[in-house]
Design a protein around this motif. Sequence first.
Motif, short mmCIF file in Angstrom:
data_model
loop_
_atom_site.label_atom_id
_atom_site.label_comp_id
_atom_site.label_asym_id
_atom_site.label_seq_id
_atom_site.Cartn_x
_atom_site.Cartn_y
_atom_site.Cartn_z
N ASP A 150 0.84 -1.20 0.00
CA ASP A 150 0.00 0.00 0.00
C ASP A 150 0.87 1.25 0.00
O ASP A 150 2.07 1.16 -0.35
N GLU A 151 0.34 2.38 0.39
CA GLU A 151 1.09 3.63 0.32
C GLU A 151 2.30 3.62 1.25
O GLU A 151 3.17 4.47 1.14
N GLN A 152 2.36 2.64 2.15
CA GLN A 152 3.53 2.51 3.03
C GLN A 152 4.42 1.35 2.60
O GLN A 152 5.28 0.92 3.35
N GLY A 153 4.19 0.81 1.38
CA GLY A 153 5.03 -0.28 0.87
C GLY A 153 4.50 -1.65 1.26
O GLY A 153 3.32 -1.80 1.57
N TRP A 154 5.42 -2.64 1.22
CA TRP A 154 5.02 -4.02 1.52
C TRP A 154 4.78 -4.21 3.00
O TRP A 154 5.47 -3.62 3.83
N HIS A 155 3.83 -5.08 3.32
CA HIS A 155 3.58 -5.44 4.71
C HIS A 155 3.74 -6.96 4.84
O HIS A 155 2.78 -7.70 4.95
N ALA A 156 5.00 -7.39 4.76
CA ALA A 156 5.31 -8.83 4.81
C ALA A 156 5.81 -9.18 6.21
O ALA A 156 6.92 -9.65 6.39
N ASN A 157 4.95 -8.96 7.20
CA ASN A 157 5.35 -9.26 8.58
C ASN A 157 5.41 -10.76 8.81
O ASN A 157 4.47 -11.46 8.47
N PRO A 158 6.49 -11.23 9.44
CA PRO A 158 6.47 -12.63 9.85
C PRO A 158 5.34 -12.84 10.84
O PRO A 158 4.99 -11.93 11.60
N TYR A 159 4.75 -14.03 10.82
CA TYR A 159 3.62 -14.29 11.73
C TYR A 159 4.17 -14.75 13.08
O TYR A 159 4.82 -15.77 13.17
N ILE A 160 3.90 -13.95 14.10
CA ILE A 160 4.30 -14.38 15.44
C ILE A 160 3.08 -14.46 16.35
O ILE A 160 3.20 -14.48 17.56
N GLY A 161 1.90 -14.47 15.74
CA GLY A 161 0.70 -14.77 16.51
C GLY A 161 -0.30 -13.67 16.62
O GLY A 161 -1.32 -13.82 17.28
N ARG A 162 -0.05 -12.54 15.99
CA ARG A 162 -0.93 -11.43 16.24
C ARG A 162 -1.30 -10.63 14.98
O ARG A 162 -0.43 -10.22 14.24
N GLU A 163 -2.56 -10.46 14.74
CA GLU A 163 -3.11 -9.49 13.78
C GLU A 163 -2.74 -9.74 12.32
O GLU A 163 -1.70 -10.28 12.00
N PHE A 164 -3.64 -9.31 11.46
CA PHE A 164 -3.55 -9.62 10.03
C PHE A 164 -3.86 -8.39 9.18
O PHE A 164 -4.43 -7.42 9.66
N TYR A 165 -3.50 -8.49 7.92
CA TYR A 165 -3.77 -7.41 6.98
C TYR A 165 -3.73 -8.04 5.60
O TYR A 165 -2.79 -8.78 5.30
N GLY A 166 -4.73 -7.81 4.81
CA GLY A 166 -4.75 -8.49 3.51
C GLY A 166 -5.30 -7.62 2.40
O GLY A 166 -5.78 -6.51 2.63
N ILE A 167 -5.22 -8.16 1.18
CA ILE A 167 -5.68 -7.44 -0.01
C ILE A 167 -7.11 -7.85 -0.33
O ILE A 167 -7.47 -9.01 -0.20
N TRP A 168 -7.89 -6.91 -0.82
CA TRP A 168 -9.22 -7.25 -1.29
C TRP A 168 -9.16 -8.15 -2.49
O TRP A 168 -8.28 -7.99 -3.33
N GLY A 169 -10.10 -9.05 -2.58
CA GLY A 169 -10.16 -9.88 -3.77
C GLY A 169 -11.50 -10.55 -3.90
O GLY A 169 -12.30 -10.56 -2.96
N ASP A 170 -11.76 -11.07 -5.09
CA ASP A 170 -12.95 -11.88 -5.32
C ASP A 170 -12.48 -13.33 -5.27
O ASP A 170 -11.71 -13.76 -6.13
N PHE A 171 -12.93 -14.06 -4.26
CA PHE A 171 -12.46 -15.43 -4.06
C PHE A 171 -13.41 -16.42 -4.72
O PHE A 171 -14.63 -16.24 -4.69
N ASP A 172 -12.82 -17.45 -5.31
CA ASP A 172 -13.58 -18.56 -5.87
C ASP A 172 -12.84 -19.81 -5.38
O ASP A 172 -11.71 -20.05 -5.78
N VAL A 173 -13.47 -20.56 -4.47
CA VAL A 173 -12.75 -21.62 -3.76
C VAL A 173 -13.52 -22.93 -3.86
O VAL A 173 -14.72 -22.97 -3.54
N LYS A 174 -12.82 -23.99 -4.29
CA LYS A 174 -13.41 -25.33 -4.30
C LYS A 174 -12.66 -26.19 -3.30
O LYS A 174 -11.43 -26.27 -3.34
N ILE A 175 -13.40 -26.80 -2.40
CA ILE A 175 -12.80 -27.64 -1.37
C ILE A 175 -13.38 -29.04 -1.49
O ILE A 175 -14.60 -29.22 -1.38
#
Length: 577
Positions: A150-175
């Motif tokens: 985003d306007e602050q660049g990449w947000h590729a935080n390693p996951y250490i157990g807390r909080e999320f941030y993602g991109i909007w998208g139209d999902f089509d998922v088959k399970i």
Amino acid sequence: MDVQMDVKTNQYTGTQELVYTNNSPDTLTRVFYHLYYNAFQPGSMMDVRSRTIADPDRRVGDRISKLKSDEIGYLHAKSLTMNGKPVQFKEVETILEVTLPEPILPNTSTTFQMEFEGQVPLQIRRSGRDSEEGVRYSMSQWYPKMANYDEQGWHANPYIGREFYGIWGDFDVKITIDKTYVLGGTGYLQNPNEIGHGYEDEGVKVPEPKGNTLTWHFVAPQVHDFMWGADYKYKHDKVQMDNGITVHHFYIPGPKTTENWEKLKEYTPKAISYMSQRFGQYPYKQFSVVQGGDGGMEYAMSTLITGERNLASLVGVMVHELAHSWFHGVLASNESLYPWMDEGFTSYASGWTMSNIFQENANPNRGSYSGYYRLALSGLEEPMSTHSDHYHTNQAYSSAAYSKGAVFLAQLGYVIGEEARDRGMLRYFNTWKFKHPNVNDLVRIMEKESGIELDWYKEYFVSTTKTIDYGIKEVMASGDNTEITLERIGLMPMPIDLVITYKDGSQESIYMPLVIMRGEKPQEKGTPVRIHTDPWPWTNLSKTLVLTKPFGSIKSVEIDPSKRMADVHQENNKKEF
Ligand SMILES: [Zn+2]
């Protein structure tokens, strides 16, 4: 995505086609994916952090360090192409670092194809298999998820157990999964009459599946996450609301669940209606409450909550996670950077929703105020501008994010008036939905709605740990008049509502806005008549007012009887005579 789940090995394979649009003005030469499940391995950053933090989360503790090979989680990319060309990638624990064979130019789209494989970890935190309540799969943070740029660049935080941030998208998922399993979570099921399990239209006879599996096809437009829970023991309840929204409940029936989950059918629709009217229309066609996880956690169109609770606790956690749909789901501020704009605003909104549902009149945010006071006086407080992963203690993080964040909004009603604040919340939602607002975006909306400058409020309350403490220093006779001297003891300045109660029972107020507000809040409904407005410059540590009433007629003088100003020492706020 197309996913095959093996319910015997708890492993899955999948393919992902991602059409990525670069809406930024920048040329991208790298991209990053989150591979959250790799956190559930001995020695991971999450494992080390969970064991070494001063006040460990009891749900995690040292449990990750003890996972065996068939209990760990993993998520690996097997292959990756960009527009058909092979791509170099490197897995660095929970982040896949990808170097692109050709740059992605601004305003262009590119297609990534990935094959991946994963193993569902034993449930440790939020996601996983075989939860304490016996839910087989709580599938959150389970797929390779593109990080946000985003306007602050990449947000590729390693996951250490807390909080999320993602991109909007139209999902089509088959399970594809064992045919006995019932699934619920994000999205709209596209083949309900083939699947059944309570999704089928009324009167439809669902054909017996040919093999041992069923392929569930979901679509989910405009979401930034995709969660599913699955169990062969789930009961699936469906409630149709008048406004076209369907509420789904999934739980394992039993003596600790059935009765309360049955009653929940009344509360979930009520909460959706109240929240929509108060904070903006819920924009999706369904909401699913799914038993799973280890407490309560919000996802797109859905939540995973533990289900063996008394009714008040079940409704409370459902309301909290539902309220996230507005702040985490639709506004979707960066929760890592601004956890308080999600958890705090959610706590604020759920307080109001609970008090509406249960017709309570007490201050719905009183719990948040007491949480904040404990934090402010504990010596552990860190500014709310701290990145959620980088708070020194779990306590400082959670009290700041949940309690002080809620107080930010509740107290804003004191600063600009409840009506401007409430109009502002609707305008904030309607202006910033699906756009990832940050704190400045919110503050600008509130400034426009109130005509009051609020940069000082944000600076002090968000970026510092300075506290509010005003006091009544002296009240004395001065001829036929009364002189009242107030003092500012705390480092954070605030506008002051001073209420004078006379011996005949009548009340009047004096309003002292800050000069830097460049405006005044209007007289609020139900508050004592304002006889005087007199700005108080923040540079002045004390202020003396002359009241043209004899000292003998005064019963008491009090700063903010509404107790919406978060004054950490209330004992000096009132003098009685
Ligand atoms: Zn929450």
